[in-house]
Design a protein around this motif. Structure first.
Motif, PDB file in Angstrom:
ATOM      1  N   UNK A 107     -13.184  23.539  37.418  1.00 22.46           N
ATOM      2  CA  UNK A 107     -14.478  24.046  37.860  1.00 22.46           C
ATOM      3  C   UNK A 107     -14.336  24.425  39.315  1.00 22.46           C
ATOM      4  N   UNK A 108     -15.197  25.286  39.747  1.00 22.23           N
ATOM      5  CA  UNK A 108     -15.121  25.711  41.140  1.00 22.23           C
ATOM      6  C   UNK A 108     -16.482  25.553  41.788  1.00 22.23           C
ATOM      7  N   UNK A 109     -16.491  25.735  43.080  1.00 22.91           N
ATOM      8  CA  UNK A 109     -17.742  25.690  43.826  1.00 22.91           C
ATOM      9  C   UNK A 109     -18.621  26.867  43.412  1.00 22.91           C
ATOM     10  N   UNK A 110     -19.892  26.788  43.688  1.00 26.10           N
ATOM     11  CA  UNK A 110     -20.824  27.848  43.298  1.00 26.10           C
ATOM     12  C   UNK A 110     -20.562  29.169  44.002  1.00 26.10           C
ATOM     13  N   UNK A 111     -20.124  29.136  45.238  1.00 26.10           N
ATOM     14  CA  UNK A 111     -19.980  30.351  46.034  1.00 26.10           C
ATOM     15  C   UNK A 111     -18.511  30.720  46.233  1.00 26.10           C
ATOM     16  N   UNK A 112     -17.845  31.084  45.151  1.00 30.75           N
ATOM     17  CA  UNK A 112     -16.442  31.456  45.207  1.00 30.75           C
ATOM     18  C   UNK A 112     -16.343  32.969  45.069  1.00 30.75           C
ATOM     19  N   UNK A 113     -15.547  33.553  45.934  1.00 30.51           N
ATOM     20  CA  UNK A 113     -15.328  34.991  45.858  1.00 30.51           C
ATOM     21  C   UNK A 113     -14.504  35.330  44.624  1.00 30.51           C
ATOM     22  N   UNK A 114     -14.680  36.533  44.094  1.00 28.96           N
ATOM     23  CA  UNK A 114     -13.980  36.959  42.894  1.00 28.96           C
ATOM     24  C   UNK A 114     -12.461  36.854  43.063  1.00 28.96           C
ATOM     25  N   UNK A 115     -11.919  37.296  44.186  1.00 25.44           N
ATOM     26  CA  UNK A 115     -10.473  37.229  44.413  1.00 25.44           C
ATOM     27  C   UNK A 115      -9.987  35.781  44.395  1.00 25.44           C
ATOM     28  N   UNK A 116     -10.779  34.886  44.987  1.00 32.91           N
ATOM     29  CA  UNK A 116     -10.429  33.468  45.004  1.00 32.91           C
ATOM     30  C   UNK A 116     -10.440  32.891  43.592  1.00 32.91           C
ATOM     31  N   UNK A 120      -7.306  31.312  41.526  1.00 31.75           N
ATOM     32  CA  UNK A 120      -7.409  29.967  40.973  1.00 31.75           C
ATOM     33  C   UNK A 120      -7.091  29.993  39.481  1.00 31.75           C
ATOM     34  N   UNK A 121      -7.613  30.967  38.749  1.00 31.28           N
ATOM     35  CA  UNK A 121      -7.352  31.076  37.316  1.00 31.28           C
ATOM     36  C   UNK A 121      -5.854  31.294  37.060  1.00 31.28           C
ATOM     37  N   UNK A 122      -5.208  32.143  37.842  1.00 32.18           N
ATOM     38  CA  UNK A 122      -3.769  32.376  37.702  1.00 32.18           C
ATOM     39  C   UNK A 122      -2.991  31.085  37.932  1.00 32.18           C
TER      40      UNK A 122
END
Length: 184
Positions: A107-116, A120-122
């Motif tokens: 899971x990630x924080x609510x305000x994550x940039x698309x590139x980030x 992370x998914x990669x």
């Protein structure tokens, strides 16, 4: 101080790995560091897991310090808690033990940039594959053995672990590894 306690103690240091790994990681690491490199300890597991990185850290610490750990699943040993259990040179389960194998979750924080998020998914995809292979290696089995447990996710009984040679069954009687006769 740690040495004095060790000399007073009969048998190996006993460590409880209970609850969420990330919430208790500092305490678990500190207790593992009290064991002399190459020394013996007993880890009692009742954990639903937690952060994959916490599981990796505990497993790595056990291996890097060549600890002769006996792992005992006294309740649940699931998710990220399975990695440190798998590093144990002796693995014990009771008739009531259960282990949940499942794909890694993130899971990630609510305000994550698309590139980030894409990075992370990669990273997470690579991590998941390597961790599945490492877990199979730690248990000394082919990935084909545990893969059906991981995907889609499965509770595995202590008896199933014993049947595959991944653990030993122990009754709910005093353990020989901790209840040794006094050396007097």
């Amino acid at each position: 101080m740690a040495r004095e306690r060790e000399e007073e103690r009969e048998g190996p240091l006993e460590i409880s790995v209970v609850g969420d790994l990330i919430d208790n990681q500092a305490s678990h690491c500190e207790k593992l560091l009290e064991v002399e490199p190459g020394g013996e300890c007993v880890l009692y597991f009742d954990s639903g897991g937690g952060s994959a990185y916490s599981g990796i850290a505990l497993a790595s610490l056990i291996l890097l310090r060549s600890l002769r750990a006996t792992g005992v699943v006294i309740g649940e040993c699931s998710s990220a808690a399975i990695w440190p259990f798998a590093t144990c040179s002796r693995r014990l389960v009771t008739p009531y033990s259960v282990l949940l194998f499942h794909p890694m979750k993130w899971q990630s924080e609510e305000h994550v940039l698309l590139a980030e998020a894409a990075e992370w998914a990669r990273h997470f995809g690579e991590l998941e594959g390597s961790m599945d292979r490492w877990l199979a290696e730690l248990f000394g089995v082919s990935l084909d053995v545990i893969e059906p447990w991981i995907r889609p996710g499965r509770f595995v009984s202590g008896a199933e672990m014993v049947e595959l040679g991944l653990a030993e069954m122990t009754s709910l009687k005093p353990l020989d590894v901790v209840c040794r006769p006094s050396r007097r």
